[in-house]
Motif scaffolding. Structure first.
Motif, PDB file in Angstrom:
ATOM      1  N   GLU A 259       9.372   2.103 -10.645  1.00 29.09           N
ATOM      2  CA  GLU A 259       8.707   1.753  -9.392  1.00 29.09           C
ATOM      3  C   GLU A 259       8.541   0.239  -9.242  1.00 29.09           C
ATOM      4  O   GLU A 259       8.147  -0.241  -8.187  1.00 29.09           O
ATOM      5  CB  GLU A 259       7.337   2.425  -9.315  1.00 29.09           C
ATOM      6  CG  GLU A 259       7.422   3.939  -9.282  1.00 29.09           C
ATOM      7  CD  GLU A 259       6.066   4.597  -9.353  1.00 29.09           C
ATOM      8  OE1 GLU A 259       5.742   5.360  -8.430  1.00 29.09           O
ATOM      9  OE2 GLU A 259       5.320   4.349 -10.336  1.00 29.09           O
TER      10      GLU A 259
ATOM     11  N   LEU B  55       2.755   2.716  -2.958  1.00 28.66           N
ATOM     12  CA  LEU B  55       3.777   1.760  -3.370  1.00 28.66           C
ATOM     13  C   LEU B  55       4.955   1.758  -2.403  1.00 28.66           C
ATOM     14  O   LEU B  55       5.461   2.821  -2.039  1.00 28.66           O
ATOM     15  CB  LEU B  55       4.297   2.096  -4.765  1.00 28.66           C
ATOM     16  CG  LEU B  55       3.295   2.056  -5.916  1.00 28.66           C
ATOM     17  CD1 LEU B  55       3.985   2.455  -7.209  1.00 28.66           C
ATOM     18  CD2 LEU B  55       2.646   0.691  -6.041  1.00 28.66           C
TER      19      LEU B  55
ATOM     20  N   ILE C  35       1.759   2.505 -12.757  1.00 29.11           N
ATOM     21  CA  ILE C  35       3.098   2.620 -12.192  1.00 29.11           C
ATOM     22  C   ILE C  35       4.131   2.837 -13.293  1.00 29.11           C
ATOM     23  O   ILE C  35       3.887   2.552 -14.460  1.00 29.11           O
ATOM     24  CB  ILE C  35       3.486   1.384 -11.335  1.00 29.11           C
ATOM     25  CG1 ILE C  35       3.673   0.132 -12.190  1.00 29.11           C
ATOM     26  CG2 ILE C  35       2.456   1.141 -10.247  1.00 29.11           C
ATOM     27  CD1 ILE C  35       4.256  -1.044 -11.401  1.00 29.11           C
TER      28      ILE C  35
ATOM     29  N   CYS D 162      10.866  -0.423  -4.489  1.00 27.92           N
ATOM     30  CA  CYS D 162      11.159  -1.710  -5.121  1.00 27.92           C
ATOM     31  C   CYS D 162      12.604  -2.079  -4.793  1.00 27.92           C
ATOM     32  O   CYS D 162      13.521  -1.310  -5.052  1.00 27.92           O
ATOM     33  CB  CYS D 162      10.904  -1.676  -6.625  1.00 27.92           C
ATOM     34  SG  CYS D 162      11.908  -0.563  -7.591  1.00 27.92           S
TER      35      CYS D 162
ATOM     36  N   VAL E 109       5.450  -4.639  -4.479  1.00 29.87           N
ATOM     37  CA  VAL E 109       4.861  -3.579  -5.308  1.00 29.87           C
ATOM     38  C   VAL E 109       3.587  -4.099  -5.964  1.00 29.87           C
ATOM     39  O   VAL E 109       2.560  -3.413  -5.980  1.00 29.87           O
ATOM     40  CB  VAL E 109       5.873  -3.066  -6.358  1.00 29.87           C
ATOM     41  CG1 VAL E 109       5.204  -2.118  -7.342  1.00 29.87           C
ATOM     42  CG2 VAL E 109       7.047  -2.380  -5.667  1.00 29.87           C
TER      43      VAL E 109
END
Length: 196
Positions: A171, A111, A167, A114, A101
């Motif tokens: 995320e 992105l 972000i 995660c 990320v």
């Protein structure tokens, strides 16, 4: 590589963006120095606080908890749209997140999901804690959403970053849900418009 802003620079970029900013006593030197790096900076991370009440929220974000010392962010954005500066330097807000990320943020690309926590986010992101219970029902007033947009845009503008450098905690770190109640794609679109 983007070096950290000085306290005066951070205050100036936020006010220049049209934000109402309150300087909490001691914020300029309040940080987690000695507990890891601070910089180079790569983005802005948005959180919700899971708290209620502006005064107590700001205090918690300044002081932290026994298990997690403050500051817990750089700025607290309360329901009325005020940014309360509580820290300058490394802050305990991002913890470990996904290095893929971070690489996407640096490259300003879409992105990836995660899935791991292998990279120190406290060194790389400015953090804004936003007063909200985070239950999906507590409202986000327009003034607060506008302030979140402006704060993120102000930092992006200073560094020449695009909206892709903004972000949400969710995320970055697996298992996190914040900020809950608005979409990060939507926020990035607003930041993009503001940066035009």
């Amino acid at each position: 590589m983007a070096p950290p802003m000085s306290a005066d620079q951070l205050l100036s970029v936020l006010r220049t963006e049209g934000l109402r900013v309150v300087e909490v006593d001691g914020w300029r030197t309040h940080n987690r120095a000695g507990h890891g790096a601070w910089g180079p900076l790569n983005g802005v991370m948005v959180h919700h606080t899971v708290t209620q009440g502006s005064q107590s929220t700001v205090r918690i974000c300044y002081d932290g908890y026994e298990s997690l010392p403050g500051p817990l962010c750089h700025g607290v954005i309360t329901k009325d749209g005020t940014v309360h500066l509580v820290g300058n330097g490394r802050a305990n807000h991002a913890d470990a997140g996904d290095g893929d990320v971070l690489r996407a943020v640096i490259a300003e690309k879409r992105l990836p999901p995660c899935v791991k926590a292998d990279t120190d986010g406290n060194a790389r992101f400015y953090g804004f804690e936003c007063e909200n219970l985070g239950d999906g029902e507590d409202p986000w007033p327009p003034a607060q959403l506008l302030a979140i947009e402006k704060a993120a845009a102000a930092i992006c503008r200073h560094y020449g970053w695009s909206e892709r450098s903004v972000i949400g905690h969710r995320e970055w770190q697996p298992g996190k849900v914040d900020p809950r109640g608005f979409g990060m794609v939507w926020l990035r679109e607003r930041v993009q418009e503001r940066l035009k």
